[in-house]
Motif scaffolding. Structure first.
Motif, PDB file in Angstrom:
ATOM      1  N   ALA A 382       0.828  -1.207   0.000  1.00 32.98           N
ATOM      2  CA  ALA A 382       0.000   0.000   0.000  1.00 32.98           C
ATOM      3  C   ALA A 382       0.867   1.264   0.000  1.00 32.98           C
ATOM      4  CB  ALA A 382      -0.931  -0.002   1.215  1.00 32.98           C
ATOM      5  N   VAL A 383       1.966   1.240   0.739  1.00 29.48           N
ATOM      6  CA  VAL A 383       2.866   2.403   0.774  1.00 29.48           C
ATOM      7  C   VAL A 383       3.537   2.594  -0.577  1.00 29.48           C
ATOM      8  CG1 VAL A 383       4.967   3.342   1.805  1.00 29.48           C
ATOM      9  CG2 VAL A 383       3.262   2.259   3.259  1.00 29.48           C
ATOM     10  N   LEU A 384       4.026   1.500  -1.161  1.00 23.06           N
ATOM     11  CA  LEU A 384       4.720   1.597  -2.447  1.00 23.06           C
ATOM     12  C   LEU A 384       3.766   1.990  -3.567  1.00 23.06           C
ATOM     13  CD1 LEU A 384       7.051  -1.535  -2.183  1.00 23.06           C
ATOM     14  CD2 LEU A 384       7.684   0.871  -1.882  1.00 23.06           C
ATOM     15  N   ALA A 385       2.494   1.628  -3.417  1.00 21.56           N
ATOM     16  CA  ALA A 385       1.510   1.945  -4.455  1.00 21.56           C
ATOM     17  C   ALA A 385       1.261   3.437  -4.574  1.00 21.56           C
ATOM     18  CB  ALA A 385       0.196   1.219  -4.166  1.00 21.56           C
ATOM     19  N   THR A 386       1.548   4.196  -3.538  1.00 23.79           N
ATOM     20  CA  THR A 386       1.347   5.643  -3.602  1.00 23.79           C
ATOM     21  C   THR A 386       2.384   6.311  -4.506  1.00 23.79           C
ATOM     22  OG1 THR A 386       2.769   6.046  -1.670  1.00 23.79           O
ATOM     23  CG2 THR A 386       0.420   5.633  -1.260  1.00 23.79           C
ATOM     24  N   GLY A 387       3.524   5.644  -4.707  1.00 21.09           N
ATOM     25  CA  GLY A 387       4.581   6.215  -5.544  1.00 21.09           C
ATOM     26  C   GLY A 387       5.413   7.258  -4.847  1.00 21.09           C
ATOM     27  N   SER A 388       5.168   7.495  -3.578  1.00 25.27           N
ATOM     28  CA  SER A 388       5.929   8.492  -2.820  1.00 25.27           C
ATOM     29  C   SER A 388       7.153   7.850  -2.161  1.00 25.27           C
ATOM     30  CB  SER A 388       5.049   9.135  -1.746  1.00 25.27           C
ATOM     31  OG  SER A 388       3.929   9.763  -2.314  1.00 25.27           O
ATOM     32  N   LYS A 389       8.241   8.569  -2.158  1.00 27.20           N
ATOM     33  CA  LYS A 389       9.444   8.081  -1.486  1.00 27.20           C
ATOM     34  C   LYS A 389       9.293   8.271   0.010  1.00 27.20           C
ATOM     35  CE  LYS A 389      12.450   9.117  -5.412  1.00 27.20           C
ATOM     36  NZ  LYS A 389      13.622   9.886  -5.899  1.00 27.20           N
ATOM     37  N   THR A 390       9.660   7.219   0.764  1.00 26.97           N
ATOM     38  CA  THR A 390       9.441   7.232   2.208  1.00 26.97           C
ATOM     39  C   THR A 390      10.719   6.851   2.923  1.00 26.97           C
ATOM     40  OG1 THR A 390       7.203   6.430   1.746  1.00 26.97           O
ATOM     41  CG2 THR A 390       7.930   6.439   4.043  1.00 26.97           C
ATOM     42  N   SER A 391      11.113   7.647   3.903  1.00 31.98           N
ATOM     43  CA  SER A 391      12.293   7.339   4.706  1.00 31.98           C
ATOM     44  C   SER A 391      11.908   6.510   5.919  1.00 31.98           C
ATOM     45  CB  SER A 391      12.981   8.626   5.162  1.00 31.98           C
ATOM     46  OG  SER A 391      12.159   9.323   6.089  1.00 31.98           O
ATOM     47  N   ALA A 392      12.902   5.860   6.505  1.00 31.53           N
ATOM     48  CA  ALA A 392      12.655   5.053   7.704  1.00 31.53           C
ATOM     49  C   ALA A 392      12.167   5.920   8.854  1.00 31.53           C
ATOM     50  CB  ALA A 392      13.929   4.307   8.094  1.00 31.53           C
ATOM     51  N   ALA A 393      12.660   7.163   8.935  1.00 31.05           N
ATOM     52  CA  ALA A 393      12.226   8.058  10.005  1.00 31.05           C
ATOM     53  C   ALA A 393      10.739   8.392   9.871  1.00 31.05           C
ATOM     54  CB  ALA A 393      13.059   9.341   9.970  1.00 31.05           C
ATOM     55  N   GLN A 394      10.261   8.550   8.640  1.00 40.84           N
ATOM     56  CA  GLN A 394       8.836   8.823   8.434  1.00 40.84           C
ATOM     57  C   GLN A 394       7.974   7.640   8.834  1.00 40.84           C
ATOM     58  OE1 GLN A 394       9.390   9.987   4.238  1.00 40.84           O
ATOM     59  NE2 GLN A 394       8.357  11.919   4.710  1.00 40.84           N
ATOM     60  N   ASP A 415      -1.932   7.711   4.167  1.00 40.17           N
ATOM     61  CA  ASP A 415      -1.620   9.027   3.623  1.00 40.17           C
ATOM     62  C   ASP A 415      -1.079   9.976   4.681  1.00 40.17           C
ATOM     63  OD1 ASP A 415      -4.227   8.803   4.789  1.00 40.17           O
ATOM     64  OD2 ASP A 415      -4.715  10.769   3.984  1.00 40.17           O
ATOM     65  N   GLN A 416      -1.244   9.641   5.963  1.00 41.44           N
ATOM     66  CA  GLN A 416      -0.731  10.479   7.055  1.00 41.44           C
ATOM     67  C   GLN A 416       0.786  10.363   7.204  1.00 41.44           C
ATOM     68  OE1 GLN A 416      -2.597  12.667   8.850  1.00 41.44           O
ATOM     69  NE2 GLN A 416      -4.239  12.088   7.414  1.00 41.44           N
ATOM     70  N   ILE A 417       1.388   9.395   6.531  1.00 39.44           N
ATOM     71  CA  ILE A 417       2.855   9.241   6.606  1.00 39.44           C
ATOM     72  C   ILE A 417       3.535  10.518   6.122  1.00 39.44           C
ATOM     73  CG2 ILE A 417       4.842   7.981   5.669  1.00 39.44           C
ATOM     74  CD1 ILE A 417       3.107   5.507   5.570  1.00 39.44           C
ATOM     75  N   TRP A 418       2.988  11.126   5.093  1.00 37.02           N
ATOM     76  CA  TRP A 418       3.603  12.319   4.516  1.00 37.02           C
ATOM     77  C   TRP A 418       2.886  13.585   4.943  1.00 37.02           C
ATOM     78  CZ3 TRP A 418       1.950   7.966   1.912  1.00 37.02           C
ATOM     79  CH2 TRP A 418       2.967   7.082   1.510  1.00 37.02           C
ATOM     80  N   GLY A 419       1.925  13.419   5.870  1.00 33.04           N
ATOM     81  CA  GLY A 419       1.154  14.569   6.304  1.00 33.04           C
ATOM     82  C   GLY A 419       1.855  15.394   7.372  1.00 33.04           C
TER      83      GLY A 419
END
Length: 419
Positions: A382-394, A415-419
């Motif tokens: 689900a995270v990878l499907a958003t196409g957004s790059k995500t760090s371990a800290a996030q 979606d709150q990961i990048w919020g």
């Protein structure tokens, strides 16, 4: 008057007899005093051993602490050293350590009487520590130096026991390394989740390096190893090095190349005198220098801010005077900003990219936070499907926010990961 009559008259003279007697007594006393002094010197030289420990020596505080704990418990003349003890919960407790004061003390150790004299110079001062020079002198009967060797070893073991199971952080203080802050509880290596195989490659390389120094010496290869971790911020570079030090039971020497007053000579000296079994860490090395190609484009307003030069760092890492038996890590967020000479083989032997979370990392981090491995793959996809790059800290911050929520809630609010 004949000579015989003169001598006879002097011998019968009471004043002369009294003066001659006093002179004889004085001369005899002086000879006895001189003989006693000479005998005392000869006795101390041949039948007593003395050990002087200056305050600039690493064992100075070890010995003072050992004397307090093992020896001079009954002494009534004390000095106090106040420190702080930090617990795993973050609670800090004030700790008072009583050590022998300036002066002379006497105690028994393994059947030997030892005289301890702690002296302080009133005129000289240690500029780096900001306190007067001190020394401790131990004196004991006998000629066997093993007594002092045993004391130093016992003092070292006692001092290091407080760091057992913890990672010690060192910082550069003048021309030496000193512990910084409180020792940290060792972080498990598996608590930092990197992409598959990265941690294993680094750990295996270091263990091989530590295990077989003869391989390097036999082939004339400098016995040192350099590593570069590069990638976006917040992806676990510094956290991994901390956990790696705990796994190896090493300390970490943190060196800031942008520190004011740090010169090429001092940098070379610090790398040479780093504590044994420690990792030297140069964080954000790209912030200290620009490449030689870019240096001509840098405004002169920034010149002179750094005392350490790029050529000085290169010589420290791989020059004629560079130190041996060294384990060095560099981290950077922008590898393209580093001069190619800085990361060539010989200065950097292994480089690893520590980037945004992969599917493997997302699954492993989910399993560490939630006792529900069935949803780990769903979360990662689900995270990878958003196409957004995500760090371990996030990801960690998101899990901390929803640590008590159900798996369905965690999946529903990605979606709150990048919020």
């Amino acid at each position: 008057m004949p000579l015989s009559e003169l001598i006879g008259s002097l011998s019968t003279n009471p004043y002369f007899g009294a003066g001659f007697g006093l002179f004889g007594l004085g001369a005899g006393a002086a000879m006895l005093r001189k003989g006693a002094q000479l005998g005392s010197i000869l006795f101390r030289r041949h039948y007593m051993i003395t050990l002087e420990i200056p305050c600039r020596d690493k064992s100075y505080h070890w010995v003072l602490n050992w004397i307090t704990v093992r020896g001079a418990k009954k002494t009534q003349h004390l000095s106090v050293e106040t420190s702080f003890e930090k617990f795993d919960t973050g609670y800090v407790k004030t700790k008072y350590d009583f050590i022998p004061s300036i002066g002379t003390h006497l105690f028994s150790y393994n059947g030997n009487w030892i005289r301890v004299e702690r002296t302080r110079e009133t005129m000289g001062q240690d500029i780096t520590a900001g306190r007067p020079w001190e020394s401790v002198t131990l004196t004991a009967f006998g000629r066997d130096k093993t007594l002092f060797f045993n004391i130093l070893e016992e003092a070292r073991t006692l001092a290091l026991s407080q760091y057992e199971g913890k990672t010690v952080m060192y910082t550069a203080w003048g021309s030496e390394w000193r512990p910084f802050g409180h020792p940290k509880r060792r972080r498990p290596l598996n608590s930092v989740v990197l992409d598959q195989g990265v941690a294993d490659r680094i750990l295996a390389d270091i263990r091989e390096f530590v295990r077989d120094p003869a391989w390097y010496l036999d082939r004339g290869i400098p016995y040192r190893r350099g590593y570069l971790l590069y990638g976006p911020p917040g992806c676990g570079k510094s956290s991994f090095i901390t956990a790696l030090a705990g796994e190896l039971e090493f300390g970490i020497c943190v060196l800031n190349l942008s520190e004011r007053g740090l010169t090429d000579d001092r940098l070379n000296h610090l790398l040479s005198v780093a504590p044994q079994n420690s990792i030297i860490l140069l964080e954000d090395v790209d912030a200290a220098f620009v490449t030689r190609e870019e240096s001509s484009q840098v405004s002169t307003a920034y010149e002179g801010l750094n005392s350490v030069t790029l050529s000085g760092l290169l010589n420290c890492l791989d020059g004629v005077a560079s130190s041996e038996a060294r384990l060095l890590f560099m981290t950077t967020n922008y590898i393209d900003r580093l001069d190619p000479a800085l990361i060539r083989p010989g200065r950097v032997d292994l480089r690893e990219y520590v980037g945004y979370c992969s599917k493997h990392q997302l699954e492993q981090m989910y399993k560490r936070f939630y006792d529900d491995p069935n949803h780990a793959t769903k979360f990662a996809e689900a995270v990878l499907a958003t196409g957004s790059k995500t760090s371990a800290a996030q990801i960690q911050g998101y899990f901390m926010r929803y640590k008590h929520e159900s798996p369905d809630t965690v999946l529903a609010n990605i979606d709150q990961i990048w919020g």
